[in-house]
Design an enzyme around this catalytic site. Structure first.
Site, PDB file in Angstrom:
ATOM      1  N   LYS A   1       9.809  -2.575  -4.167  1.00  9.83           N
ATOM      2  CA  LYS A   1       9.919  -1.789  -2.934  1.00  9.83           C
ATOM      3  C   LYS A   1      11.210  -2.113  -2.190  1.00  9.83           C
ATOM      4  CE  LYS A   1       6.137   0.754  -2.426  1.00  9.83           C
ATOM      5  NZ  LYS A   1       6.098   2.182  -2.119  1.00  9.83           N
TER       6      LYS A   1
ATOM      7  N   ASN B   1      -0.499   6.646  -9.594  1.00  7.75           N
ATOM      8  CA  ASN B   1       0.553   5.913 -10.303  1.00  7.75           C
ATOM      9  C   ASN B   1      -0.063   4.782 -11.112  1.00  7.75           C
ATOM     10  OD1 ASN B   1       3.106   7.066  -9.622  1.00  7.75           O
ATOM     11  ND2 ASN B   1       2.891   6.276  -7.545  1.00  7.75           N
TER      12      ASN B   1
ATOM     13  N   TYR C   1      11.235   0.521 -10.480  1.00  5.37           N
ATOM     14  CA  TYR C   1       9.952   0.732  -9.803  1.00  5.37           C
ATOM     15  C   TYR C   1       9.046   1.528 -10.730  1.00  5.37           C
ATOM     16  CZ  TYR C   1       6.716   0.683  -5.953  1.00  5.37           C
ATOM     17  OH  TYR C   1       5.608   0.449  -5.183  1.00  5.37           O
TER      18      TYR C   1
ATOM     19  N   ARG D   1      -4.529  -4.736  -5.401  1.00  3.72           N
ATOM     20  CA  ARG D   1      -4.696  -3.353  -5.866  1.00  3.72           C
ATOM     21  C   ARG D   1      -3.320  -2.780  -6.161  1.00  3.72           C
ATOM     22  NH1 ARG D   1      -4.407   1.944  -2.961  1.00  3.72           N
ATOM     23  NH2 ARG D   1      -2.383   1.380  -3.797  1.00  3.72           N
TER      24      ARG D   1
ATOM     25  N   GLU E   1       1.659  -3.762   1.486  1.00  4.71           N
ATOM     26  CA  GLU E   1       1.733  -3.045   0.214  1.00  4.71           C
ATOM     27  C   GLU E   1       0.606  -3.480  -0.722  1.00  4.71           C
ATOM     28  OE1 GLU E   1       3.387  -0.122  -2.060  1.00  4.71           O
ATOM     29  OE2 GLU E   1       4.190  -0.787  -0.133  1.00  4.71           O
ATOM     30  N   ASP E   2      -0.146  -2.510  -1.217  1.00  6.38           N
ATOM     31  CA  ASP E   2      -1.113  -2.702  -2.303  1.00  6.38           C
ATOM     32  C   ASP E   2      -2.166  -3.774  -2.012  1.00  6.38           C
ATOM     33  OD1 ASP E   2       0.054  -0.660  -3.609  1.00  6.38           O
ATOM     34  OD2 ASP E   2       0.910  -1.816  -5.243  1.00  6.38           O
TER      35      ASP E   2
ATOM     36  N   ASP F   1       2.337   1.089   3.723  1.00  4.55           N
ATOM     37  CA  ASP F   1       2.957   2.180   2.976  1.00  4.55           C
ATOM     38  C   ASP F   1       1.937   2.979   2.178  1.00  4.55           C
ATOM     39  OD1 ASP F   1       5.195   3.705   1.997  1.00  4.55           O
ATOM     40  OD2 ASP F   1       4.922   2.670   0.092  1.00  4.55           O
ATOM     41  N   ASP F   2       0.915   2.324   1.620  1.00  7.78           N
ATOM     42  CA  ASP F   2      -0.078   3.041   0.814  1.00  7.78           C
ATOM     43  C   ASP F   2      -0.851   4.043   1.653  1.00  7.78           C
ATOM     44  OD1 ASP F   2       0.285   1.347  -1.636  1.00  7.78           O
ATOM     45  OD2 ASP F   2      -0.376  -0.188  -0.236  1.00  7.78           O
TER      46      ASP F   2
END
Length: 551
Positions: free
Chosen positions: A161, A407, A87, A143, A232-233, A255-256
């Site tokens: 993930k 990150n 990851y 993203r 996610e993202d 999650d973000d």
């Protein structure tokens, strides 16, 4: 001698009967059979021979597909070394180069060009599965981390993930499903790349994406009614829209927005208590400046508000403890884009109405105006916390709280070594990506990593175990509180803000137990056998239900 038969899956030679004698089949293998410990040692040796993290990531990806037990045994054996390879930060480069290093499908790829056939495609796929997925991680690649629109390369994030769900949360890898929704890309470099394997078209509009997501969420939830879906993202506007639209309808979370918020709330709980113990400042009087106005920043700030609510402040009072800075400066009611209503909708909640018409364009200006106790970075701008800003934070506070969370490491606002040097070691530090321990002024200092890995496996696993109808805000906050209470005495004495990753299975069990209790309290659980269990028994139930590799 020709191979003629299989006995218990092992190739055997044909039997040659002798008169008056019963001959039993001879069992042998046509290839070496190294012991599990040897396989693990061989994998480590090969990884050590590879010259860079990306090559190691690629090799581990092949091992995951061919021998999941070995792959996850390796993660369990040395998680601190392996997690950065599977990851962040390595997965960022892998996503950027996804089309160049692609060796085969890793999950479910769904194209917006097939939107009219999406239910048919998903039904056909479901018919091939031997079991219903427990966890689906889905992205549109718009993203990725702090790297922007990577299109179909976002599959690397979904896979990564789920690797952590298995390694940290104990989800059975056979119950995981990574998904990328290919809606095109606005990344011109990818569009011009002859090797890019995704759709070569501009990214779908938000309205198109919403229609596609409506069909995806409805179909997946119908086919897999017990599955938890993690978003996610997605880019900020889509992320908030989808969360608001689906959170109370499906068993899903983002999650973000929510996972990041929970893990930072947990770290801030620890840091604020330490800072107040040194300064005497009441906990309710902490002030937090954010550099960044995207979905992650707003989500984290909203979740951190729970700290002040727990201290007895009203929602309005809690909101007023936060100052958010985007690319145009502090978000104020008199700023031109706010006055003309051209500001992104998700930022409106944190507009400041108390600046008396004055604008603050830079981080330094805001620091002088607010005099914060905490500085949080989600700007994806490397080195954005420059030396004068960090030194000023140290002048203002006996123990400045500084969380550079972007990150991967190439986007981080402040390196751990600089944070120690520029604050004379006073900093309470947490970053989004890992930093190695540093001996500073004769003492070993460990950088806290505000990594979602500490909470999202527990959130997903807890929602599954509770049979939650949906994932509530209270369940997210409960995950943060459970994480903050998961520290051991040794970790406390070492002045850590988070538990160490080598305890991730235990930590995830405690987070999951907190999530289950919150689901029960809010009446959204359906697993009756868990009701009424003591805390210790519930944590043990979570541990006993975790999957373990056979190696």
């Amino acid at each position: 001698m020709a191979i003629q038969d299989l006995v218990n899956g092992v190739p055997t030679p044909p039997e040659t009967p002798f008169e008056g004698k019963v001959v039993k089949p001879v069992h042998y293998s046509t290839y070496p059979s190294p012991l599990p410990a040897q396989q693990l040692a061989r994998l480590k040796a090969h990884l050590n021979s590879l010259e860079n993290p990306l090559l190691k990531h690629m090799h581990l990806s092949r091992i995951r597909r061919s021998d999941p037990d070995l792959f996850f045994a390796a993660l369990k054996d040395d998680l601190n070394q392996m997690a950065p390879l599977v990851y962040t930060p390595t997965v960022g480069e892998a996503c950027q180069k996804y089309s160049h290093i692609y060796t085969g499908p890793e999950g479910l790829y769904l194209s917006i060009d097939d939107k009219d056939r999406l239910p048919e495609i998903l039904q056909a796929y479901a018919a091939t599965l031997s079991r219903i997925p427990q966890i689906v991680v889905v992205t549109d690649g718009s993203r990725i981390l702090g790297l922007g629109d990577l299109g179909i390369g976002g599959m690397g994030i979904s896979v990564g993930k789920l690797n952590l769900y298995v390694a940290g949360g104990g989800i059975d890898p056979n119950g995981t499903l990574p998904v990328v929704l290919d809606m095109g890309t606005n990344n011109q470099t990818l569009l011009d790349d002859p090797l890019y394997i995704g759709l070569k078209r501009p990214r779908a509009s938000l309205a198109e994406a919403e229609s596609f997501m409506d069909t995806f969420m409805d179909t997946v939830s119908t086919l897999f009614p017990t599955t938890v879906i993690q978003h996610e993202d997605f880019y900020s506007e889509a992320a908030f829209l989808f969360l608001e639209k689906y959170q109370k309808k499906y068993r899903m979370f983002n999650d973000d927005i929510q996972g990041t918020g929970a893990v930072i709330l947990a770290g801030f709980l620890a840091a604020a208590r330490k800072a107040s113990a040194l300064s005497g400042l009441p906990l309710k009087d902490h002030k937090v400046v954010f550099l960044g106005g995207g979905s992650a920043a707003v989500g984290v700030a909203k979740e951190m508000m729970n700290f002040f609510l727990m201290e007895g402040l009203s929602e309005q009072e809690a909101k007023e403890r936060f100052w958010l800075i985007d690319t145009k400066g502090l978000i104020t009611s008199t700023r031109t884009d706010v006055v003309t209503d051209k500001i992104a909708g998700h930022k409106k909640y944190f507009i400041r109405y108390d600046t008396e018409g004055k604008e603050y364009k830079t981080l330094s200006d805001v620091i002088e105006y607010v005099k914060p106790t905490a500085l949080v970075g989600l700007s994806t701008t490397f080195g954005a916390f420059e030396q004068p800003v960090v030194r000023r934070m140290a002048e203002l506070n006996k123990a400045p709280i500084i969380f550079p969370l972007s990150n991967p490491t190439s986007k981080c606002e402040l390196a751990f070594s600089d944070a120690l040097e520029w604050t004379n070691g006073k900093v309470l530090f947490a970053s989004g990506s890992p930093y190695s321990p540093i001996v500073y002024q004769g003492k070993l200092r460990e950088a806290a990593q505000g990594n979602n890995f500490l909470v999202f496996p527990g959130i997903g696993f807890g929602a599954l175990m509770a049979g939650a109808k949906h994932v509530t805000d209270g369940m997210i906050t409960a995950s943060a509180i459970a994480l903050s209470e998961a520290m051991t005495p040794d970790e406390e004495s070492d002045e850590l803000l988070y538990p160490r990753l080598d305890r991730i299975r235990e930590v995830s069990a405690r987070v999951a137990a907190g999530v289950v209790l919150a689901a029960q309290k809010e009446g959204v659980d359906t697993t009756e056998r868990l009701r009424g269990m003591s805390w210790d028994k519930l944590v043990q139930e979570m541990l006993d239900s975790q999957w373990h590799a056979r190696c």
